[in-house]
Write an enzyme that holds these catalytic residues in place. Structure first.
Site, PDB file in Angstrom:
ATOM      1  N   HIS A  65       0.621  -1.075  -0.241  1.00 26.23           N
ATOM      2  CA  HIS A  65       0.178   0.326   0.058  1.00 26.23           C
ATOM      3  C   HIS A  65       1.203   1.626  -0.321  1.00 26.23           C
ATOM      4  O   HIS A  65       0.462   2.441  -0.513  1.00 26.23           O
ATOM      5  CB  HIS A  65      -1.219   0.045   1.232  1.00 26.23           C
ATOM      6  CG  HIS A  65      -1.279   1.322   1.715  1.00 26.23           C
ATOM      7  ND1 HIS A  65      -2.904   1.068   0.763  1.00 26.23           N
ATOM      8  CD2 HIS A  65      -1.503   2.628   2.230  1.00 26.23           C
ATOM      9  CE1 HIS A  65      -2.906   2.729   1.351  1.00 26.23           C
ATOM     10  NE2 HIS A  65      -2.701   3.166   1.943  1.00 26.23           N
ATOM     11  N   GLU A  66       1.948   0.942   0.594  1.00 26.37           N
ATOM     12  CA  GLU A  66       2.808   2.365   0.566  1.00 26.37           C
ATOM     13  C   GLU A  66       3.377   2.353  -0.663  1.00 26.37           C
ATOM     14  O   GLU A  66       3.921   3.494  -0.926  1.00 26.37           O
ATOM     15  CB  GLU A  66       3.225   2.161   2.360  1.00 26.37           C
ATOM     16  CG  GLU A  66       3.198   2.030   3.367  1.00 26.37           C
ATOM     17  CD  GLU A  66       2.259   3.296   3.748  1.00 26.37           C
ATOM     18  OE1 GLU A  66       2.714   4.329   3.008  1.00 26.37           O
ATOM     19  OE2 GLU A  66       1.265   4.215   4.601  1.00 26.37           O
ATOM     20  N   HIS A  69       1.714   4.368  -2.533  1.00 29.31           N
ATOM     21  CA  HIS A  69       1.870   6.243  -2.591  1.00 29.31           C
ATOM     22  C   HIS A  69       3.261   6.368  -2.923  1.00 29.31           C
ATOM     23  O   HIS A  69       3.771   7.388  -4.220  1.00 29.31           O
ATOM     24  CB  HIS A  69       1.983   6.399  -1.268  1.00 29.31           C
ATOM     25  CG  HIS A  69       0.615   6.699  -0.952  1.00 29.31           C
ATOM     26  ND1 HIS A  69      -1.041   6.874  -1.275  1.00 29.31           N
ATOM     27  CD2 HIS A  69      -0.028   5.671   0.173  1.00 29.31           C
ATOM     28  CE1 HIS A  69      -1.328   6.194  -0.538  1.00 29.31           C
ATOM     29  NE2 HIS A  69      -1.505   5.704   0.109  1.00 29.31           N
TER      30      HIS A  69
END
Length: 158
Positions: A65-66, A69
């Protein structure tokens, strides 16, 4: 001085595309709690290993998920210093915020988009092996949809 202090509070696990992935010392408290709760609940060693593995798999999804980004920000020329895992989730430390609102939106949505892909792949896999798949219908559970939107806003500072 602050970065030196930050380094002592987290252990670097690996680097990818120049982004350090680190785990904060407090993450050990989460693993300790999982083990304590399992032992108190009468789990055997195999069950304890499964419980810890489950937590680690969840945090693998957090790292992905990170990276959603971070790698999206990189496409806009914004580097990420590091990703730090905490017991409550992860933090991608971007060097700066995108200047254009559209770019900021794309960077903010990238992490949840990764979660959507992971969830879709897991649902497909479970369906293929005949395991039950829990699907939430926002029309039947509007509170869940509201919580999802609130989580998106809180996680991404939108």
């Amino acid at each position: 001085m602050a970065s030196e202090n930050k380094s002592r509070n987290a252990l670097e696990l690996f680097r990818f595309k120049g982004i350090r992935v680190r785990v904060h010392w407090s993450f050990a408290l989460l693993i300790g709690w999982v083990l304590f709760a399992g032992v108190a609940g009468g789990m055997d060693k195999a069950q304890l290993v499964q419980e810890v593995a489950f937590v680690l798999l969840i945090f693998t999804c957090v790292v992905l998920h990170e990276f959603g980004h971070a790698l999206t920000a990189l496409r806009f020329g914004i580097r990420t210093r590091d990703i730090t895992l905490l017991p409550i989730g992860g933090v991608a430390s971007l060097e700066r915020i995108p200047e254009k609102p559209g770019q900021e939106l794309v960077v903010a949505i990238a992490g949840p988009a990764v979660n959507l892909v992971i969830g879709s792949l897991l649902a497909l896999l479970l369906n293929l092996i005949g395991a039950p798949v829990l699907m939430l219908d926002p029309a039947q559970n509007p509170t869940g949809l509201i919580a999802l939107l609130q989580g998106l806003v809180m996680a991404n500072g939108v």
